[in-house]
Motif scaffolding. Structure first.
Motif, PDB file in Angstrom:
ATOM      1  N   ASP A 261      -5.059 -19.154  -1.080  1.00  0.00           N
ATOM      2  CA  ASP A 261      -5.114 -18.813   0.341  1.00  0.00           C
ATOM      3  C   ASP A 261      -6.437 -19.364   0.867  1.00  0.00           C
ATOM      4  N   CYS A 262      -6.391 -20.408   1.705  1.00  0.00           N
ATOM      5  CA  CYS A 262      -7.587 -21.184   2.046  1.00  0.00           C
ATOM      6  C   CYS A 262      -7.952 -21.100   3.525  1.00  0.00           C
TER       7      CYS A 262
ATOM      8  N   VAL B  33     -22.670 -20.350   9.986  1.00  0.00           N
ATOM      9  CA  VAL B  33     -21.363 -19.741  10.206  1.00  0.00           C
ATOM     10  C   VAL B  33     -21.202 -18.461   9.389  1.00  0.00           C
ATOM     11  N   ARG B  34     -20.565 -17.480   9.992  1.00  0.00           N
ATOM     12  CA  ARG B  34     -20.243 -16.224   9.319  1.00  0.00           C
ATOM     13  C   ARG B  34     -18.805 -15.861   9.673  1.00  0.00           C
ATOM     14  N   LEU B  35     -17.929 -15.893   8.689  1.00  0.00           N
ATOM     15  CA  LEU B  35     -16.515 -15.651   8.918  1.00  0.00           C
ATOM     16  C   LEU B  35     -16.140 -14.183   8.812  1.00  0.00           C
ATOM     17  N   GLY B  36     -17.043 -13.379   8.288  1.00  0.00           N
ATOM     18  CA  GLY B  36     -16.796 -11.945   8.237  1.00  0.00           C
ATOM     19  C   GLY B  36     -15.998 -11.478   7.037  1.00  0.00           C
ATOM     20  N   HIS B  37     -15.803 -12.352   6.056  1.00  0.00           N
ATOM     21  CA  HIS B  37     -15.102 -11.923   4.838  1.00  0.00           C
ATOM     22  C   HIS B  37     -15.567 -12.779   3.667  1.00  0.00           C
ATOM     23  N   THR B  38     -15.224 -12.328   2.469  1.00  0.00           N
ATOM     24  CA  THR B  38     -15.612 -13.035   1.256  1.00  0.00           C
ATOM     25  C   THR B  38     -14.385 -13.749   0.660  1.00  0.00           C
TER      26      THR B  38
ATOM     27  N   HIS C 110     -20.715 -14.940   2.070  1.00  0.00           N
ATOM     28  CA  HIS C 110     -19.267 -14.939   1.884  1.00  0.00           C
ATOM     29  C   HIS C 110     -18.875 -14.677   0.426  1.00  0.00           C
ATOM     30  N   ALA C 111     -19.846 -14.171  -0.346  1.00  0.00           N
ATOM     31  CA  ALA C 111     -19.617 -13.929  -1.769  1.00  0.00           C
ATOM     32  C   ALA C 111     -19.651 -12.437  -2.080  1.00  0.00           C
ATOM     33  N   ARG C 112     -19.019 -12.091  -3.166  1.00  0.00           N
ATOM     34  CA  ARG C 112     -19.107 -10.760  -3.759  1.00  0.00           C
ATOM     35  C   ARG C 112     -19.325 -10.976  -5.249  1.00  0.00           C
ATOM     36  N   PRO C 113     -19.717  -9.951  -6.003  1.00  0.00           N
ATOM     37  CA  PRO C 113     -19.949 -10.164  -7.435  1.00  0.00           C
ATOM     38  C   PRO C 113     -18.762 -10.855  -8.106  1.00  0.00           C
ATOM     39  N   GLY C 114     -19.054 -11.967  -8.772  1.00  0.00           N
ATOM     40  CA  GLY C 114     -18.015 -12.728  -9.446  1.00  0.00           C
ATOM     41  C   GLY C 114     -17.496 -13.921  -8.662  1.00  0.00           C
ATOM     42  N   THR C 115     -17.821 -14.006  -7.358  1.00  0.00           N
ATOM     43  CA  THR C 115     -17.387 -15.159  -6.567  1.00  0.00           C
ATOM     44  C   THR C 115     -17.937 -16.443  -7.173  1.00  0.00           C
ATOM     45  N   LEU C 116     -17.080 -17.468  -7.231  1.00  0.00           N
ATOM     46  CA  LEU C 116     -17.458 -18.756  -7.791  1.00  0.00           C
ATOM     47  C   LEU C 116     -17.844 -19.712  -6.665  1.00  0.00           C
ATOM     48  N   LEU C 117     -18.937 -20.429  -6.867  1.00  0.00           N
ATOM     49  CA  LEU C 117     -19.391 -21.457  -5.931  1.00  0.00           C
ATOM     50  C   LEU C 117     -19.208 -22.821  -6.592  1.00  0.00           C
TER      51      LEU C 117
END
Length: 249
Positions: free
Chosen positions: A71-72, A102-107, A137-144
């Motif tokens: 989901d992109c 930019v801030r999209l308001g979700h991770t 836009h990250a939470r613990p475990g989010t991959l960059l």
């Protein structure tokens, strides 16, 4: 604006032939391995990925392929590229935005910044701001996932290549310049189409050495888990590289 700062959207479009002609960009880059490498890295480090944000999505070419699996949402600075993406790929969620602010308001599970997009941010403060956007836009475990130059391309003689385009084959002459002080690699291109028509563009990219990427990532709350040139696990030969980092806090 100083040459050490990211170029404004209008200047970017004027400087890069691909940005002036998104259809040409799609045609030339149609055989890119970027999505394949991106998916391999996601499968290796975050196989449960469901959501992905793409910063610097351009025409949406890579995003369209990634959206077959995740989901992109895509974001790009240049309204012309966003308009093209919306027109040609209406199924995609593509938005105009500056990745420094930019801030999209979700991770999301994965944050991607492909196609050397980060390299168009030339100053240190701007790069820090981009990494702050990633963290927002990250939470613990989010991959960059980043794709950017880690070493300069230096050639004493012009490079000559042939590139297939929608208008036939273009003969392209490329001259490279390297400014060590600013870490800017400049590429000057002269395009000659089969018709005889000519075009010129100038591309300036900031090179970030691996240890610099480590530092920017660490300061933003990410731990680098792999750097690779995409030709093998853990191989890093330059000048370009994929950096994979995981958000820790």
């Amino acid at each position: 604006m100083s040459s050490l700062h990211i170029t404004d959207p209008d200047h970017l479009e004027a400087s890069n032939l691909f940005y002036r002609d998104p259809e040409l960009y799609d045609a030339v880059q149609s055989d890119s391995d970027s999505v394949r490498i991106c998916r391999e890295l996601i499968d290796r480090h975050r196989p449960d990925t469901r959501t992905l944000l793409d910063f610097g999505c351009g025409t949406g070419r890579d995003l369209e392929l990634l959206a077959q699996h995740y989901d992109c949402v895509g974001v790009d600075l240049q309204p012309g590229l966003v308009d093209y993406a919306r027109r040609t790929r209406p199924q995609l969620d593509v938005r105009t935005g500056d990745m420094r602010t930019v801030r999209l308001g979700h991770t999301a599970d994965v944050l991607a910044c492909l196609g050397n997009s980060l390299a168009y941010v030339h100053d240190n403060q701007g790069i820090q701001s981009v990494f702050q956007t990633f963290a927002a836009h990250a939470r613990p475990g989010t991959l960059l996932l980043l794709c950017c130059p880690v070493a300069p391309t230096e050639r004493s003689e012009p490079q000559h290549v042939s590139i297939a385009t929608g208008l036939g084959t273009a003969s392209v002459t490329i001259n490279y310049e390297w400014d060590l002080r600013t870490q800017i690699n400049t590429m000057r291109r002269r395009w000659v189409l089969d018709s005889g028509e000519e075009a010129h563009d100038v591309i300036r990219r900031r090179v970030l050495a691996p240890r610099e990427l480590d530092l920017y990532a660490t300061l933003a709350g990410f731990d680098v888990v792999e750097m690779t040139d995409g030709f093998g696990r853990g191989t890093l030969t330059g000048p370009g590289a994929y950096t994979v980092a995981r958000y820790r806090s």
